[in-house]
Design a protein around this motif. Sequence first.
Motif, mmCIF file in Angstrom:
data_model
loop_
_atom_site.group_PDB
_atom_site.id
_atom_site.type_symbol
_atom_site.label_atom_id
_atom_site.label_comp_id
_atom_site.label_asym_id
_atom_site.label_seq_id
_atom_site.Cartn_x
_atom_site.Cartn_y
_atom_site.Cartn_z
ATOM 1 N N LEU A 81 0.834 -1.205 0.000
ATOM 2 C CA LEU A 81 0.000 0.000 0.000
ATOM 3 C C LEU A 81 0.873 1.260 0.000
ATOM 4 O O LEU A 81 0.580 2.226 -0.699
ATOM 5 N N TYR A 82 1.972 1.227 0.760
ATOM 6 C CA TYR A 82 2.831 2.411 0.848
ATOM 7 C C TYR A 82 3.569 2.673 -0.463
ATOM 8 O O TYR A 82 3.853 3.827 -0.798
ATOM 9 N N CYS A 83 3.858 1.585 -1.196
ATOM 10 C CA CYS A 83 4.466 1.765 -2.517
ATOM 11 C C CYS A 83 3.520 2.536 -3.424
ATOM 12 O O CYS A 83 3.933 3.429 -4.165
ATOM 13 N N LEU A 84 2.239 2.190 -3.353
ATOM 14 C CA LEU A 84 1.249 2.896 -4.172
ATOM 15 C C LEU A 84 1.146 4.349 -3.728
ATOM 16 O O LEU A 84 1.035 5.264 -4.544
ATOM 17 N N ILE A 85 1.198 4.559 -2.421
ATOM 18 C CA ILE A 85 1.073 5.914 -1.884
ATOM 19 C C ILE A 85 2.189 6.817 -2.411
ATOM 20 O O ILE A 85 1.934 7.937 -2.865
ATOM 21 N N VAL A 86 3.434 6.303 -2.386
ATOM 22 C CA VAL A 86 4.569 7.098 -2.867
ATOM 23 C C VAL A 86 4.353 7.499 -4.325
ATOM 24 O O VAL A 86 4.529 8.657 -4.716
ATOM 25 N N MET A 87 3.895 6.542 -5.117
ATOM 26 C CA MET A 87 3.697 6.826 -6.534
ATOM 27 C C MET A 87 2.602 7.870 -6.757
ATOM 28 O O MET A 87 2.756 8.782 -7.572
#
Lengths: 296, 273
Positions: A160-166
């Motif tokens: 989820l945090y990977c998506l958030i960064v993007m």
Amino acid sequence: MKLIFQPRYWNHINGWLLVLPAVFMISLFTHFPIGSNVFHSLFSMGTATRPEAFIGLENYKYLMDDDIFWKVLSNNLVYSLCTVPISIAIALCMALLINRNIRGRSLVRMAFFTPTVLPMIAVANIWLFFYTPEYGLFDQIFTVFGGDSHNWLGNPDSALYCLIVMVIWKESGFFMVFYLAALQQLSPELKEAGLVEGSGSWYYFRRVTFPLLMPTTLFVMVNAVVNSFKLVDHLVIMTKGGPDNASSLLLYYIYENAFSFWDTSYAATLTVILVLILAIITVIQFVVVEKRIHYQ
Amino acid sequence: MKLLEIGIGKTAETLGAWMLGLLWLLPVVFAFWSAFHPAEYSTNFELFAPLTTDNFVRAWSYAPFPRYLLNTFILVTLILAAQFVLCTLAAYGFARFEFFGKNVIFALVLLQLMIMPEILLVENYRTISKMGLLDTIPAIGLPYMASAFGIFLLRQSFKTIPKELVEAAQVEGVSAVGILWKVYVPLSRSTYIAYGLVSVSYHWNNFLWPLVITSSVNSRPLTVGLAIFGAPESGVDWSIITAATVMTMAPLLLAFILFQRQFVQSFMHSGIK
């Protein structure tokens, strides 16, 4: 008598005729489906052997006990609470930087804004490769510094945090534009007055600029929150909501239910919840805006 | 001393802005790098790595990208044309006519700003399927053709046009439609450009609704084509996927670089209420 009456009567007819086509189309694809969603959420899914039947609030009871629904909802909350404030803060920094007379200003502005015009699908493809274990850019950089290889998107703790960064990368430039517009409308005399009084620039920003930008912040915030509920394109490419629903969002769960599991009546139930959430955001927006007007 | 401090601060600011800008551009630069180099160089950044267009040729031969491009082009044009007509008429009605129920209707229209058609995709799918339009280009566009955002923007613009101008035209015997066409529309040119750019980039990039409503090459837009092409199960090489990605974003990116000012100003314009 007739002469006085005629123009007013024509006004009504002309007005209605002008707005009718658009109003009809909007109600067909917005108001009607909202009603129809509520209606279908009260029925069971029809199968080959059993026709659909009225089941009252049964779907909503199921929803209350559906662990995945709660998981997805809390994911969406985390997602909004991370993406909205961080992208707003970055957007504000970008706008403040660009608003100064720096060298290469228009180039920098273009760099910030570029992700906004790119399709989310293209962006997701690029970032998917960044996050690929071993071959991906992030893992290559990590291994140079002696780190281990990570399965960024395959790990429920980080997906989820990977998506958030993007998403922060993609949206900040868009919000920057609204701050830029607002900054250009602030009067330069104000700044001069501030400098004459000898206030430091941080103090000036905190006490003058930031409060004056409040309406923009509100506008951007509402936009960002709504976006965090309606934009799920990247999930289709990057994680499909996985692993184990760790990165799934509400609209993606609706899409899955409707078009992968073909349970349209449960999808309708979930849509009712999403519409309610958006309605609450609208109401909050109005209340806050009203308050602000009363204070002035 | 103070001057020197300001100078240093200014340099630091400029440097910071440049660094952040570079960081922001990096993913895009990387996509171009990988698309124009052989697969073995996709994460191996050698300045003199051999350039190639082979990835594009192969992507082009693996999937019907020309057809997807044509579909997207037709879709975007169709939506924009319909939006201009429907929104102009409605905005004119809301801006200059007093009619029964106007405020309530306007509020109902604005609801679409919050609840966009893609949120209601389950029921909209049902509607389109009942119309017998599944898997067609008009089906992708229909829910967006009457846009609350467009009506709102044009209404704002129409309201700023001075009444005297309209009255002068009326005295000369110009009809209501004539006034719309000869006074309102030409004077709102910048709003049309702003709205047009925002709308084109939105629908060029739109994905979820086209994904559910299309099922064949005949109607799929670029974004959906790219998603299917790039799916891990398709087993296509990474460099070829980036080439396809670059193809998908290139037209819009090119337009953006050429008309940077208009783009940024249009998005700015669209945010001011």
